[in-house]
Scaffold this motif. Sequence first.
Motif, PDB file in Angstrom:
ATOM      1  N   ARG A  99       0.823  -1.217   0.000  1.00 45.98           N
ATOM      2  CA  ARG A  99       0.000   0.000   0.000  1.00 45.98           C
ATOM      3  C   ARG A  99       0.855   1.264   0.000  1.00 45.98           C
ATOM      4  N   GLN A 100       2.024   1.184   0.655  1.00 45.85           N
ATOM      5  CA  GLN A 100       2.935   2.348   0.645  1.00 45.85           C
ATOM      6  C   GLN A 100       3.426   2.610  -0.782  1.00 45.85           C
ATOM      7  N   GLN A 101       3.679   1.524  -1.535  1.00 48.35           N
ATOM      8  CA  GLN A 101       4.127   1.701  -2.928  1.00 48.35           C
ATOM      9  C   GLN A 101       3.007   2.291  -3.777  1.00 48.35           C
ATOM     10  N   VAL A 102       1.771   1.895  -3.491  1.00 50.52           N
ATOM     11  CA  VAL A 102       0.629   2.476  -4.202  1.00 50.52           C
ATOM     12  C   VAL A 102       0.516   3.959  -3.855  1.00 50.52           C
ATOM     13  N   ARG A 103       0.657   4.252  -2.555  1.00 48.72           N
ATOM     14  CA  ARG A 103       0.505   5.630  -2.094  1.00 48.72           C
ATOM     15  C   ARG A 103       1.536   6.549  -2.743  1.00 48.72           C
ATOM     16  N   SER A 104       2.752   6.047  -2.916  1.00 50.94           N
ATOM     17  CA  SER A 104       3.831   6.865  -3.491  1.00 50.94           C
ATOM     18  C   SER A 104       3.834   6.808  -5.023  1.00 50.94           C
ATOM     19  N   LYS A 105       2.803   6.151  -5.600  1.00 55.20           N
ATOM     20  CA  LYS A 105       2.653   6.020  -7.062  1.00 55.20           C
ATOM     21  C   LYS A 105       3.733   5.156  -7.707  1.00 55.20           C
ATOM     22  N   GLU A 106       4.497   4.419  -6.895  1.00 59.41           N
ATOM     23  CA  GLU A 106       5.430   3.448  -7.472  1.00 59.41           C
ATOM     24  C   GLU A 106       4.671   2.331  -8.173  1.00 59.41           C
ATOM     25  N   PHE A 107       3.455   2.027  -7.634  1.00 63.45           N
ATOM     26  CA  PHE A 107       2.644   0.951  -8.207  1.00 63.45           C
ATOM     27  C   PHE A 107       1.285   1.516  -8.598  1.00 63.45           C
ATOM     28  N   SER A 108       0.851   1.225  -9.838  1.00 62.43           N
ATOM     29  CA  SER A 108      -0.447   1.761 -10.262  1.00 62.43           C
ATOM     30  C   SER A 108      -1.229   0.783 -11.130  1.00 62.43           C
ATOM     31  N   GLY A 109      -0.876  -0.504 -11.106  1.00 68.69           N
ATOM     32  CA  GLY A 109      -1.512  -1.475 -12.007  1.00 68.69           C
ATOM     33  C   GLY A 109      -2.594  -2.295 -11.347  1.00 68.69           C
ATOM     34  N   PRO A 110      -3.076  -3.308 -12.065  1.00 68.87           N
ATOM     35  CA  PRO A 110      -4.018  -4.253 -11.464  1.00 68.87           C
ATOM     36  C   PRO A 110      -3.327  -5.044 -10.353  1.00 68.87           C
ATOM     37  N   THR A 111      -4.102  -5.441  -9.367  1.00 68.52           N
ATOM     38  CA  THR A 111      -3.525  -6.034  -8.162  1.00 68.52           C
ATOM     39  C   THR A 111      -3.545  -7.564  -8.152  1.00 68.52           C
ATOM     40  N   ALA A 112      -4.112  -8.183  -9.198  1.00 72.42           N
ATOM     41  CA  ALA A 112      -4.162  -9.658  -9.234  1.00 72.42           C
ATOM     42  C   ALA A 112      -2.750 -10.219  -9.099  1.00 72.42           C
ATOM     43  N   GLY A 113      -2.595 -11.181  -8.191  1.00 71.28           N
ATOM     44  CA  GLY A 113      -1.302 -11.829  -8.024  1.00 71.28           C
ATOM     45  C   GLY A 113      -0.410 -11.191  -6.978  1.00 71.28           C
ATOM     46  N   TYR A 114      -0.807 -10.050  -6.422  1.00 72.43           N
ATOM     47  CA  TYR A 114      -0.001  -9.399  -5.387  1.00 72.43           C
ATOM     48  C   TYR A 114      -0.535  -9.747  -3.995  1.00 72.43           C
ATOM     49  N   CYS A 115       0.358  -9.956  -3.045  1.00 72.00           N
ATOM     50  CA  CYS A 115      -0.026 -10.212  -1.649  1.00 72.00           C
ATOM     51  C   CYS A 115      -1.110 -11.291  -1.586  1.00 72.00           C
ATOM     52  N   GLY A 116      -0.861 -12.422  -2.262  1.00 72.20           N
ATOM     53  CA  GLY A 116      -1.886 -13.435  -2.483  1.00 72.20           C
ATOM     54  C   GLY A 116      -2.489 -14.044  -1.227  1.00 72.20           C
TER      55      GLY A 116
END
Lengths: 256, 256
Positions: free
Chosen positions: A6-23
């Motif tokens: 979520r920190q990576q999302v917050r900092s805009k490092e990550f902006s894609g679909p979430t399927a397969g992450y933190c399964g």
Amino acid sequence: MPHTFRQQVRSKEFSGPTAGYCGDFAQANLAILPSAYAEDFMRFCLRNPKACPLLGVGEPGQFDLPMLGRDLDIRTDVPGYNVYRDGVLCEQPADIRDVWRDDLVVFAIGCSFSFEQMLARERIPLRHVDEGVNVPMYRTHVANQAAGRFGGRLVVSMRPMSGAHAIRAVQITSRFPAVHGAPVHIGNPAVLGIEDLSSPDFGDPVSIHEHELPVFWACGVTPQSAIESARLPFAIAHRPGHMLVTDIPNASLAVF
Amino acid sequence: MPHTFRQQVRSKEFSGPTAGYCGDFAQANLAILPSAYAEDFMRFCLRNPKACPLLGVGEPGQFDLPMLGRDLDIRTDVPGYNVYRDGVLCEQPADIRDVWRDDLVVFAIGCSFSFEQMLARERIPLRHVDEGVNVPMYRTHVANQAAGRFGGRLVVSMRPMSGAHAIRAVQITSRFPAVHGAPVHIGNPAVLGIEDLSSPDFGDPVSIHEHELPVFWACGVTPQSAIESARLPFAIAHRPGHMLVTDIPNASLAVF
């Protein structure tokens, strides 16, 4: 891991679909509505628990939701949002701090990613995963239980399976009512008012092998569809596939 | 009630099929074998638990089985017996005191009457009950896990259901592994090697309505079939439909 994600999302490092992450952790569908509509929408979810299983509901104006995740800010921690005005999709911002209001109520609704992980763990093949596409979803003729201006029809996802896998899938998903639970139908799609499995209303078609049965689950697109048809003056949802990653372990959602 | 019922059987007041009697209590399939074959047969049951769920096993020569019923005498308390010699059905006596031997071991195997009661309670229609016939049963091409001279193929029973009822039936019967548990297959009978549903190998054909799926459960005829094919010099079973009525409440068999 969800916290770091979520920190990576917050900092805009990550902006894609979430399927397969933190399964190992539950992902959530998001609905954010003005408090004037919150009570009816909550009632709608409670009346349609298979399509709209509530993982968490915030207070008006509350953007942290500690029951869903440590240090969570719902305005920045989801990799994409849909903003609706008068029932029409108007913007797809990367965060919603600019449009946040003190009367907004956050609804987090369980997502099939959780039960798909449980199925995959037991070596039950998921055709859309094997074919690298989105799960096929269909509008049915099954009316939702209405509440206030929220109504519409059930949307289902479909996974083709052998008879033996369908039985095991019923057992596994029955343990997880918070993420849509057991299927709603197995077999002939006409019973649900679906005419052609090769033309899904959302997602992608998948192949169905000989002797396989289509297995249908209530789908998290149902509440989004109910919100669109309710034509609220203002509403926010996650961007499809861009889910909220929570701190809730999938395993903890098992009811037995 | 089961105790009173067994007393009526013992006194020959009652000698018919047991379906519909003492419905809240488990009925059992019976296999009585010389102790020379008991260990292999026990191993056979343990290796094929869906077809041969053991409710109780006696010691050699033991004809009372307190774990199954108060004051029970297995030689007199079943309304009909099949006596096999060299694998051939020879007699159908009303009691087996005359042929009892000190080396005989009693096996009581769970019966689908128990889960059918649970299905009926939830208003899931049972076609063979509605049509007043015996449940249709089929030999499959699915090999049992062999043990000693016991082997053969799985026998299944079939109940046609709507998709939604099939899902609920999986949930309900999964709770009762001691009475065959969840179905083994839903859908195309060819997967099990069954060519024609209208020609069952045991029991009677039933009608299948539009949009219904055939739902298949492992059947208590499987062990009887394994015993026949093993061609034991001596063996006793219950007469089909004439079951042992136990003191075990069906509800107590639920694993959750």
